[in-house]
Design a protein around this motif. Structure first.
Motif, PDB file in Angstrom:
ATOM      1  N   LYS A 151      -6.937  17.956  28.663  1.00 20.86           N
ATOM      2  CA  LYS A 151      -5.973  17.894  27.508  1.00 20.86           C
ATOM      3  C   LYS A 151      -5.283  19.215  27.559  1.00 20.86           C
ATOM      4  O   LYS A 151      -4.062  19.448  27.324  1.00 20.86           O
ATOM      5  CB  LYS A 151      -6.571  17.575  26.142  1.00 20.86           C
ATOM      6  CG  LYS A 151      -6.476  15.935  26.082  1.00 20.86           C
ATOM      7  CD  LYS A 151      -7.273  15.641  24.540  1.00 20.86           C
ATOM      8  CE  LYS A 151      -7.542  13.970  24.737  1.00 20.86           C
ATOM      9  NZ  LYS A 151      -8.712  13.909  23.386  1.00 20.86           N
TER      10      LYS A 151
ATOM     11  N   THR B 192      -1.502  19.820  28.351  1.00 18.93           N
ATOM     12  CA  THR B 192      -0.294  20.331  27.539  1.00 18.93           C
ATOM     13  C   THR B 192       0.333  21.568  28.043  1.00 18.93           C
ATOM     14  O   THR B 192       1.567  21.568  27.737  1.00 18.93           O
ATOM     15  CB  THR B 192      -1.062  20.479  26.084  1.00 18.93           C
ATOM     16  OG1 THR B 192      -2.093  19.509  25.766  1.00 18.93           O
ATOM     17  CG2 THR B 192      -0.135  20.784  25.028  1.00 18.93           C
TER      18      THR B 192
ATOM     19  N   ASN C 177      -1.107  22.697  18.769  1.00 16.97           N
ATOM     20  CA  ASN C 177      -2.002  21.689  19.304  1.00 16.97           C
ATOM     21  C   ASN C 177      -3.441  21.940  18.952  1.00 16.97           C
ATOM     22  O   ASN C 177      -4.489  21.358  19.594  1.00 16.97           O
ATOM     23  CB  ASN C 177      -1.748  21.138  20.618  1.00 16.97           C
ATOM     24  CG  ASN C 177      -0.268  20.621  20.826  1.00 16.97           C
ATOM     25  OD1 ASN C 177      -0.224  19.642  20.778  1.00 16.97           O
ATOM     26  ND2 ASN C 177       0.553  21.457  21.388  1.00 16.97           N
TER      27      ASN C 177
ATOM     28  N   GLU D 251      -5.600  21.291  16.546  1.00 20.05           N
ATOM     29  CA  GLU D 251      -6.451  20.182  16.283  1.00 20.05           C
ATOM     30  C   GLU D 251      -6.774  19.307  17.061  1.00 20.05           C
ATOM     31  O   GLU D 251      -7.883  18.955  17.812  1.00 20.05           O
ATOM     32  CB  GLU D 251      -6.048  19.585  14.913  1.00 20.05           C
ATOM     33  CG  GLU D 251      -6.595  20.303  13.727  1.00 20.05           C
ATOM     34  CD  GLU D 251      -5.816  21.314  12.999  1.00 20.05           C
ATOM     35  OE1 GLU D 251      -4.559  21.245  13.023  1.00 20.05           O
ATOM     36  OE2 GLU D 251      -6.261  22.448  13.048  1.00 20.05           O
ATOM     37  N   ALA D 252      -5.809  18.708  17.794  1.00 16.64           N
ATOM     38  CA  ALA D 252      -5.951  17.915  19.102  1.00 16.64           C
ATOM     39  C   ALA D 252      -6.737  18.359  20.177  1.00 16.64           C
ATOM     40  O   ALA D 252      -7.556  17.489  20.856  1.00 16.64           O
ATOM     41  CB  ALA D 252      -4.735  17.479  19.439  1.00 16.64           C
TER      42      ALA D 252
END
Ligand code: ASP
Ligand code: MG
Length: 403
Positions: free
Chosen positions: A276, A280, A322, A324-325
């Motif tokens: 992730k 990103t 981003n 938290e994600a």
């Protein structure tokens, strides 16, 4: 014979240098050859234009920046055509629109998609020396784009490829490709030959002598390159598929200061998190280089990676947005770091090369921060103020200054 000659900014920095280049092109022409010349902007023009833009608007759009930067090359080609004409030889200057050199749409860092040859062929057949702007292309919106700093080399290789040139010569202010930057390592030696793969690793890791994409393209289309000086007749360095075995383990070393180490701290230690994070970053067109992941503890771990200085702000913005994600507790970064790399096809079949590099650094009291390798390269991240010393130590260890 059709010859493509590319001259960098220092080679056309003033009137005398322009005349000097004009004479060299005329010499080639008088041998009965067809001559295509690719030029960079004069001297520091590109940097000066960037400064001007920054003064007017520090957040100028990339489109307008390209509109501005492409003027630099247009000045040099026009002046060169005038110089050659003044010496009694027919010449014509052409820009990316006139040649029709098409690129992807990305301003500031485009890639060639299609380069037409009709106009150039027509001018060559009418007996002219053809002088083409480096660094620029046109995108699908009919806007100018630029190919990234140093991109004129790539223009030269692209033209050599589509025109099936017999020779592609890259003229610069040094005698060729060296075992290290001669301004930093005193006994650096000029290489007679280097392979595309070695050159690509060197160019991608700090050697400024060739634009890395020009080497990539030369390899892909089998264009042999010669890197040589515009100020003398020395032979230069040949860049090609297989170099003669110079019986060397390591071909060269390169240093790069334009790098920042970013660390994301306390992320979840579970599958998919690394994916992730880097996905990103990739989606935001941020290129990540060396990556180091810590061993997990209490269900969390840290990942450090390096990005180019210019991508730091973007990286921090993307990670922040981003947080938290991506399960990030904290982001840290360090700018006073540098990379040094050793490159050589010989290391593929010889164990112990990395150990020798690390020992040389250890003997000089230089601490290694991160390590990355390819089949023919070893890169370490160190403190920026130790870079020059590190380059010298490693160059010495592998005796690169010796014939
Ligand atoms: N003038 C451009 C630059 O300074 C392109 C080049 O010189 O190759 O980056
Ligand atoms: Mg250059």
């Amino acid at each position: 014979m059709l010859v493509v000659k590319k001259f960098g900014g220092t080679s056309v920095a003033n009137k005398e240098r322009i005349y000097n280049v004009a004479k060299r092109c005329i010499e080639e022409y008088k041998k009965g050859n067809q001559v295509v010349v690719v030029l960079s902007a004069m001297g520091d023009t590109t940097d000066e234009l960037l400064e001007k833009a920054f003064e007017i608007n520090p957040r100028a759009s990339k489109r307008e920046l390209d509109m501005l930067l492409t003027t630099g090359e247009q000045v040099s080609v026009a002046l060169m055509a005038m110089a050659i004409n003044g010496m009694g030889v027919p010449a014509v200057s052409l820009n990316a629109f006139q040649v029709m050199m098409y690129s992807t749409s990305a301003y500031g860092n485009s890639r060639f998609k299609r380069v037409d040859t009709d106009r150039i062929r027509h001018e060559l057949e009418s007996g002219k020396i053809v002088i083409v702007t480096g660094f620029q292309a046109v995108n699908k919106y009919d806007d100018y784009t630029t190919l990234g700093r140093g991109g004129s080399d790539t223009t030269a290789v692209a033209l050599a490829s589509v025109l099936h040139a017999d020779k592609c010569e890259i003229y610069t202010d040094v005698d060729g490709v060296y075992t290290a930057d001669p301004r930093v390592v005193k006994n650096a030696r000029k290489l007679n030959e280097v392979t595309y793969d070695e050159m690509l690793e060197l160019a991608s890791h700090g050697a400024k002598v060739l634009h890395n994409r020009s080497v990539e393209m030369a390899k892909k289309y089998g264009v042999p390159l010669v890197v040589r000086s515009s100020l003398n007749d020395h032979e230069g360095t040949i860049v090609k598929e297989v170099a003669k075995m110079e019986k060397m383990l390591i071909t060269g070393v390169a240093g790069e200061k334009d790098v920042v180490r970013v660390s994301v701290i306390g992320i979840d230690d579970k599958p998919g998190i690394a994916f992730k994070i880097f996905n990103t970053l990739a989606k935001n067109k941020i290129n990540v280089d060396i990556i180091l992941q810590s061993i997990g503890r209490d269900g969390t771990k840290d990942i450090s990676f390096t990005v180019a200085q210019g991508d730091l702000t973007g990286t921090l913005e993307v990670l922040g947005a981003n947080k938290e994600a991506l399960t990030i507790q904290e982001v840290k970064y360090k700018t006073d770091v540098a990379k040094i790399s050793i490159v050589g096809a010989g290391m593929m079949s010889n164990p112990g090369v990395a150990a020798r590099m690390f020992e040389a650094l250890y003997n000089s009291g230089i601490n290694i921060n991160m390590i990355s390798t390819s089949e023919i390269r070893i890169t370490v991240l160190i403190a920026e103020n130790e870079m020059d010393r590190a380059l010298n130590a490693v160059h010495e260890e592998f005796r690169l200054g010796m014939e």
